[in-house]
Design a protein around this motif. Structure first.
Motif, mmCIF file in Angstrom:
data_model
loop_
_atom_site.group_PDB
_atom_site.id
_atom_site.type_symbol
_atom_site.label_atom_id
_atom_site.label_comp_id
_atom_site.label_asym_id
_atom_site.label_seq_id
_atom_site.Cartn_x
_atom_site.Cartn_y
_atom_site.Cartn_z
ATOM 1 N N UNK A 286 75.063 64.515 120.722
ATOM 2 C CA UNK A 286 75.545 65.224 119.540
ATOM 3 C C UNK A 286 74.680 66.450 119.283
ATOM 4 N N UNK A 287 75.235 67.379 118.546
ATOM 5 C CA UNK A 287 74.421 68.464 117.998
ATOM 6 C C UNK A 287 73.727 67.940 116.742
ATOM 7 N N UNK A 288 72.438 68.200 116.635
ATOM 8 C CA UNK A 288 71.640 67.747 115.489
ATOM 9 C C UNK A 288 70.841 68.923 114.956
ATOM 10 N N UNK B 23 78.185 64.010 114.401
ATOM 11 C CA UNK B 23 78.849 63.024 115.262
ATOM 12 C C UNK B 23 80.341 63.289 115.409
ATOM 13 N N UNK B 24 80.945 63.992 114.459
ATOM 14 C CA UNK B 24 82.378 64.295 114.521
ATOM 15 C C UNK B 24 82.668 65.686 115.100
ATOM 16 N N UNK C 115 80.875 71.294 113.960
ATOM 17 C CA UNK C 115 80.338 72.627 114.248
ATOM 18 C C UNK C 115 80.810 73.185 115.586
ATOM 19 N N UNK C 116 81.385 72.304 116.436
ATOM 20 C CA UNK C 116 81.805 72.731 117.774
ATOM 21 C C UNK C 116 80.651 73.374 118.546
ATOM 22 N N UNK C 117 79.488 72.768 118.415
ATOM 23 C CA UNK C 117 78.307 73.256 119.124
ATOM 24 C C UNK C 117 77.935 72.278 120.232
ATOM 25 N N UNK C 118 77.368 72.804 121.284
ATOM 26 C CA UNK C 118 76.923 71.959 122.394
ATOM 27 C C UNK C 118 75.840 70.993 121.917
ATOM 28 N N UNK D 142 71.436 60.674 120.591
ATOM 29 C CA UNK D 142 71.141 59.937 119.361
ATOM 30 C C UNK D 142 71.327 58.446 119.631
ATOM 31 N N UNK D 143 70.252 57.684 119.510
ATOM 32 C CA UNK D 143 70.306 56.262 119.840
ATOM 33 C C UNK D 143 70.738 55.429 118.635
ATOM 34 N N UNK D 144 71.611 54.467 118.906
ATOM 35 C CA UNK D 144 72.180 53.658 117.822
ATOM 36 C C UNK D 144 72.070 52.155 118.051
ATOM 37 N N UNK D 145 71.835 51.724 119.299
ATOM 38 C CA UNK D 145 71.740 50.298 119.608
ATOM 39 C C UNK D 145 70.509 50.046 120.465
#
Length: 329
Positions: free
Chosen positions: A262-264, A280-281, A284-287, A292-295
C-alpha cells in the motif's frame, strides 16, 4: 549459508535489547553495526544500553555508533515511563566503559551503504535515516531492504489514539523516509502494532525461559519486570508486548507474517501526529511504498525467539504451543 549484512538502528529500550539478542544469535544475518538514535531513551543512554547487551552476549566486537539526539523538528519526548529510569527496566546493570566510535551513526551509514549490500532493521524513530537522506540521498537509495518496527494500520496507537511511538516521536523523519521511498520506487516493511501486539511475553513463557536456560532467562526477567508492571497498569494485561524482536524475526523469515502492499504517509501535524495513514483502498492512486503487515504466526515467532536466545533445539520446546494457547494444566 550466505549471511545478509544488516545494521540495527535502535533506541534501547527493553524490546530493542531483546531484538539485538535475537539478531546476534541468528546465523542468517551478520550485524555489522548498531546505530543509536534518541527514542525510548536519550541517545547517550541508548549507547550505554546497547553496550550492556553486547557484553551480556559476549559480542562487544560489534561497533555501536551514536546518532541523532533530537528529532528533525519536534521536541524530543522519551519513553522512559515505559522502559524505566535507565531505559532497561531499572535493572541498573553496570556501565560498560569505552567502545565509542570516531564517526557518527549517519556518517557510518553514508559510508558503508555505498560499499556493500546492507539492509536496515529499523527499531526506533527514523531520525538517523532522515538525516542520511538529507546528507546523502544516494547512500540511502543503496539500502537493500528496510524493515521498520513502527506504525499501525487498524490497531489503536500506544502513545495516542492513532499513533505508534516510533513514528510519533519523530513524525517528520518517518514522513521523509516514506516519501523518499515512494520517489525511489522502493518499499519499506511496516511491522506495526497490528502484528506486534500479538507478541506477548507472559509470566508462564518467562518462567519457561528460566527453566530452559537459567542465565539468559533470569537476565530477560530482570530487564522486563518494569515492562510487565507498565503493561498491567496501562493495558491491563498480564505480560508485556515485545514489539521489536518481531521485526528481526520477520527479516529472517518473512513467512512469519502476512500483509499487503500500500501507499502509506505519516501525519506530521495536529491531533493525528505520527499516524501512519494506510491507503488500503487506493484512494490516492499512488504506487505502493510499504508492505503493511496484518497477520503473524505467534507460535512460529516464539519458537524462533526462544530456541535461539536460549540455545535450544526448536523441537525441544515441547510445551511452547500449550503455553501460548494457555492450555497447560
Amino acid at each position: 549459508m550466505k549471511k545478509r549484512k544488516v545494521i540495527i538502528d535502535c533506541d534501547p529500550g527493553i524490546d530493542d535489547s531483546l531484538a539485538i539478542m535475537l539478531a546476534l544469535k541468528s546465523p542468517e544475518i551478520e550485524v555489522i553495526g548498531i546505530t543509536i538514535v534518541c527514542g525510548n531513551s536519550p541517545v547517550e543512554m541508548g549507547f550505554g544500553n546497547a553496550k550492556k547487551i553486547l557484553k551480556q552476549m559476549n559480542r562487544l566486537n560489534v561497533p555501536v555508533y551514536i546518532g541523532e539526539s533530537t528529532p528533525l523538528r519536534r521536541d524530543y519526548v522519551s519513553a522512559l515511563d515505559t522502559h524505566g529510569e535507565d531505559g532497561l527496566g531499572e535493572s541498573f546493570l553496570p556501565e560498560v566503559i569505552g567502545y565509542q566510535q570516531q564517526i557518527s551513526a549517519v556518517d557510518f551509514l553514508a559510508d558503508v551503504l555505498k560499499k556493500e549490500k546492507v539492509s536496515i532493521i529499523e527499531l526506533a524513530p527514523m531520525t538517523n535515516l532522515a538525516r542520511l537522506i538529507q546528507k546523502d540521498k544516494e547512500a540511502f537509495s543503496c539500502i537493500e531492504e528496510i524493515v521498520s518496527m513502527g506504525g499501525s494500520f487498524k490497531s489503536h496507537g500506544n502513545c495516542s489514539p492513532v499513533a505508534e511511538y516510533n513514528y510519533w516521536c519523530d513524525p517528520d523523519g518517518a514522513s521523509l523516509v516514506y516519501e523518499t521511498l515512494h520517489q525511489n520506487g522502493q518499499k519499506i516493511h511496516m511491522v506495526g502494532l497490528d502484528v506486534t501486539r500479538k507478541i506477548v511475553l507472559t509470566p508462564d513463557l518467562l518462567e519457561y525461559m528460566c527453566r530452559l536456560n537459567k542465565e539468559t532467562g533470569e537476565f530477560v526477567k530482570k530487564i522486563t519486570k518494569f515492562y510487565f508492571d507498565f503493561h498491567w497498569e496501562w493495558e491491563h494485561i498480564i505480560g508485556c508486548v515485545i514489539n521489536d524482536p518481531l521485526a528481526v524475526a520477520y527479516f529472517i523469515n518473512p513467512e512469519l507474517c502476512k500483509g499487503f502492499d500500500s501507499y502509506v504517509q505519516i501525519e506530521t501535524e495536529g491531533i493525528s501526529l505520527g499516524q501512519s495513514v494506510v491507503d488500503s483502498m487506493n484512494f490516492y492512486r499512488k504506487a505502493s511504498n510499504a508492505r503493511v503487515l496484518t497477520e503473524v504466526d505467534v507460535y512460529g515467532f516464539f519458537q524462533m525467539f526462544l530456541s535461539r536466545i536460549l540455545d535450544q533445539e526448536p523441537e525441544k520446546l515441547d510445551i511452547l504451543q500449550d503455553l501460548i494457547r494457555g492450555d497447560l494444566k
